[in-house]
Design a protein around this motif. Structure first.
Motif: not given
Ligand SMILES: [Zn+2]
Length: 865
Positions: A380-395
């Motif tokens: 989360a600190d070094e790469k990204y923070m996303r919601p645990i539930v999300t519909r936005r992903f490429k794969s």
């Protein structure tokens, strides 16, 4: 799948940042299933030597309503495809190399079933179905074929709607050489031997199974029978398999605690085991482990002799717990789509913590929880923070990150604290019973929790599962001796309206210790900042925030050296002692560092010792180095030694170097020895070259230590190491459990070389992208990333075209990160633009070809072993 990085296993996905926030990436939803596949009959001849599977899959399709007449199957690169209705009804079909479209002229009635038989052949599929065949360089390699499908790779060998919401019962009729063991999901109905030296095994699964959990394995296997487990309703046979290069004893070292784990789990979840058997198989080539229904597959990294069992058996058991937990969370209760994948992965990871708690007690539970939370914070600190539930992903594969595994697990733990054990476990048991055999979304889980607790949990789920971020808490404490009052200032640093990171609503306690007695006061937090005044008769010995670890959070709290030094030794909770060590190390004061060094030998719990070492490593002061030298000399606990050497590798220091040298002269278990070699190599010019060189020539158990010696050679950065590594990386030069480390060592050393040599390393890595061993190919990809080699983009793109879509997305991301690195150097960009123009032209050609053909593209040579 389990959390790989604990077992130090390589895997591509943790090294590359996925993109979750690209507005150009469409949101993902589950598909319509007006026509629903309900049963598959998989009849395949598995020709292992020729790396071919051929035959048919007959799919029973049922209509959910009157009217539909068309269904589309995923089927990538199939040969000789045809489709027919087994009742002789007319149908038409189209196949474009990726999708098989089947259409009946007459619409279905509601509830009507029809059966479509798809005949086809796959040869050396790029993914999903692995073949292992001996060759000139590795004549003793085990012959086998086995599947590994998560998340969307079944489509490379099985015609299917390759998403978890579509689930069927299964029949397998698998034919292969009669000397092979043939395994699959479910129960073995019968085996029939034919006159041509082959046999057909009929396996049957009566429970519903999504495509990613369909599994078979056929080959030269040895078997360890481990009796059976009675779950109160039935006997569950337990058996383990591997290639003949391992022994029954090793199988039992690795899997022998399965029955014990099952006894714990069925009781914990108050549920009989959902499937009729539990087999586990360990094979080379597999990464991680995979929870296929009733036939769990592992890489052979998990195989252990007694020494290795002593060293890493604990972590192997954690993976064992994880995969078995999936039998409930994921296999029996299936996530409807990948947006809700946490309902399987966070749960399986959380069950690891629960197993530690119930079997080994709260020290270990706290440590595993702490470790989980740290791994999540790093991502989360070094790469990204996303919601645990999300519909936005490429794969969908991108979702399988540290947010999904430890991040969600820590949130489940917080939910349990919020609701209390009785309500939480009662609700979980009910959830599993209610949704057994069904698909679920996050709201289904929430509703059951609400029903049992009487609580309204919308906000809880919104902040923990539907928003990015986590509570990043800073606390300070002041004691006013006149007023006899302590003031705790609690700040939530994470709040960021633009990014949608909220101030969390949290219920926990403040704590303090006075004359050896612990005190608590409950608090509720919901703002970015609170000041809480508490009456305390004297200045306390220790002060704590969330002393019982009720809420997942990162803490920055330094109440001063004296209090922290007491906490380091006196805190009853492991996390309290660990937090004190890290805070003390931050200050870098000699008294504080020495306090950690002095506390180390008396610390009773090995996990806390690991964290003390990490704290000293980060402190990076003279006192810390002196302490580390002492620890290197004296530590005997094999579980801790790896961390000790990882710490040592951070310092180039004569005293550290000599201490590592002394340990290398004595006995060290395999993984510790591997880490010691790496730490020795990190001493660069001062490293003990002769030892590293000699030991790199010796193959010991599974090549674990040898791999470390090669890494050590790379670490020295010495010119003479380059030629050794270049020649030893070649296919056939070493065991394939060692070669990935040689490739990594090459990349390590390649970064700093002068141009001509660097070029040579880079070219070798590019060649290794076509190696016949997947582990080597992936390490070559990572190596080129490490070497920051934008000139290698065309080679990486070519590699990207040989892998499954889900891996390709990772490769694309890697390439774009290389491009970002390259922004300063315009010439390479220009070259790439030219190449892009060329690529678009080629793509147009390809599109025309695809449009013209019904049959799939030709097989792509020997990319896949
Ligand atoms: Zn998993």
């Amino acid at each position: 799948m389990p959390a790989f990085d604990r077992t130090k296993h390589y895997k591509l996905r943790h090294s590359i940042d996925p993109v979750f926030f690209d507005p150009n990436v469409p949101e993902q939803y589950p598909p319509d299933i007006e026509l629903e596949p309900v049963h598959r009959d998989i009849e395949l001849y598995i020709d292992i030597e020729n790396e071919t599977a051929s035959g048919s899959v007959t799919v029973t399709v049922r209509a959910r309503r009157h009217g539909p007449n068309e269904i589309v199957f995923d089927a990538v690169d199939f040969l000789d495809v045809s489709a027919s209705d087994t009742n002789g009804s007319e149908l038409s079909w189209r196949y474009d190399g990726e999708k098989l479209n089947v259409q009946w002229p007459n619409p279905f009635e509601k509830g009507e079933e029809r059966r479509v038989k798809i005949t086809y052949r796959v040869v050396k599929p790029v993914d999903g179905l692995y073949f292992s065949v001996p060759d000139d360089e590795y004549p003793d390699r085990t012959l086998y074929a086995a599947t590994d499908n998560e998340t969307e790779r079944a489509r490379h060998w099985l015609p299917c709607v390759d998403l978890p919401t579509v689930r069927t019962t299964l029949d397998f009729h698998l034919r292969a050489n009669e000397r092979f063991t043939i395994l699959a999901n479910g129960i073995l109905v019968e085996e029939n031997v034919h006159h041509d030296g082959t046999k057909t095994a009929h396996w049957k699964l009566e429970q519903l199974c999504p495509s990613y959990l369909v599994c078979f394995a056929a080959g030269d296997f040895i078997q360890a029978d481990d009796g059976s487990f009675n779950d109160g309703e039935k006997e569950i046979p337990l058996a383990y398999f591997s290639g003949p290069e391992y022994s029954v004893e090793e199988l039992m070292n690795t899997f022998g605690r399965t029955g014990k784990i099952m006894a714990w789990m069925t009781k914990k979840l108050d549920s009989p085991f959902p499937y009729p058997k539990y087999y586990q198989i360990s094979l080379p080539k597999f990464g991680g482990a995979m929870e296929n229904i009733s036939l769990v597959s592992w890489g052979d990294w998990a195989m252990m002799d007694e020494t290795l069992n002593e060293e890493i058996g604990f972590w192997i058991d954690q993976v064992n717990v994880h995969e078995m937990a999936h039998s409930y969370f994921g296999d029996a209760v299936v996530v409807r789509d990948f947006a809700h994948a946490w309902l399987k992965e966070s749960w399986a990871t959380y069950m690891e913590q629960c197993y530690c708690e119930d079997i080994f007690g709260s020290d270990l539970e706290q440590f595993v929880y702490f470790d989980d939370s740290q791994r999540y914070f790093r991502e989360a600190d070094e790469k990204y923070m996303r919601p645990i539930v999300t519909r936005r992903f490429k794969s969908s594969w991108q979702m399988y990150d540290r947010h999904l595994y430890p991040g969600g697990a820590c949130r489940l733990r917080t939910l349990r604290s919020e609701l209390g054990d009785e309500v939480f476990w009662g609700a979980v048991q009910d959830y599993l019973k209610r949704y057994n055999g069904k698909v679920v979304e996050t709201d289904d889980f929430r509703h059951v929790m609400e029903e049992h607790s009487g609580r309204s949990l919308g906000k809880f789920f919104d902040q923990w599962f539907h928003s990015p971020g986590y509570p990043d808490i800073k606390v300070s404490f002041k004691y006013d001796s006149k007023q006899k009052k302590g003031a705790f200032t609690v700040e939530q640093k994470q709040v960021d309206k633009e990014k949608g990171i909220p101030a969390f609503e949290l219920s926990t306690d403040l704590g303090w210790t006075l004359n050896g007695e612990e005190h608590r006061v409950p608090i509720k937090i919901n703002e970015a900042k609170h000041v809480i005044i508490v009456t305390i008769p004297e200045e306390p010995d220790q002060v704590r925030f969330d002393p019982d670890h009720k809420i997942h959070h990162k803490l920055d709290f330094n109440p001063g050296g004296p209090m922290l030094r007491r906490q380091l030794i006196e805190a009853k909770d492991v996390i309290g002692r660990i937090l004190a060590a890290h805070e003390l190390a931050k200050s870098a004061k000699r008294a504080n560092i020495e306090a950690i060094v002095n506390a180390y030998p008396d610390e009773a719990f090995w996990g806390a010792k690991e964290e003390f070492v990490r704290a000293l490593t980060k402190a990076n002061t003279a006192a810390a180095i002196e302490g580390l030298v002492k620890i290197i000399d004296q530590e005997e606990e094999s579980k801790v030694l790896v961390t000790v050497f990882e710490g040592a590798a951070e310092f180039r220091d004569r005293r550290i170097r000599d201490a590592i040298g002394r340990r290398l002269e004595g006995d060290l278990p395999y993984v510790a020895r591997r880490s010691a070699y790496v730490a020795m190599g990190a001493q660069r010019r001062d490293a003990d070259w002769d030892t590293l060189f000699e030991d790199s020539r010796e193959f010991t158990y599974k090549g674990i230590a040898q791999a470390g010696a090669f890494r050590g050679l790379g670490g020295t950065r010495r010119e003479e190491a380059v030629d050794i590594l270049l020649s030893q990386s070649r296919y056939g030069a070493h065991d394939n459990r060692v070669r990935p480390a040689i490739v990594t060592a090459l990349a390590d050393i390649g970064q700093g070389l002068e141009k001509a040599k660097r070029e040579q390393v880079k070219e070798t890595l590019e060649d290794l992208l076509r190696d016949r061993w997947e582990g080597v190919r992936f390490q070559a990809v990572l190596g080129l990333l490490k070497m920051k080699s934008p000139e290698s983009i065309p080679a990486l793109e070519a590699f990207g075209r040989t892998v499954s879509k889900q891996t390709q997305v990772m490769i694309e991301r890697l390439i774009s990160s290389l491009r970002d690195e390259d922004k300063v150097d315009g010439s390479s960009i220009k070259k790439q633009v030219e190449e892009l123009v060329e690529k678009v032209r080629k793509l147009e050609d390809q599109l025309q070809t695809v449009a013209a053909k019904v049959e799939p593209a030709e097989e792509d040579g020997d990319q896949q072993e």
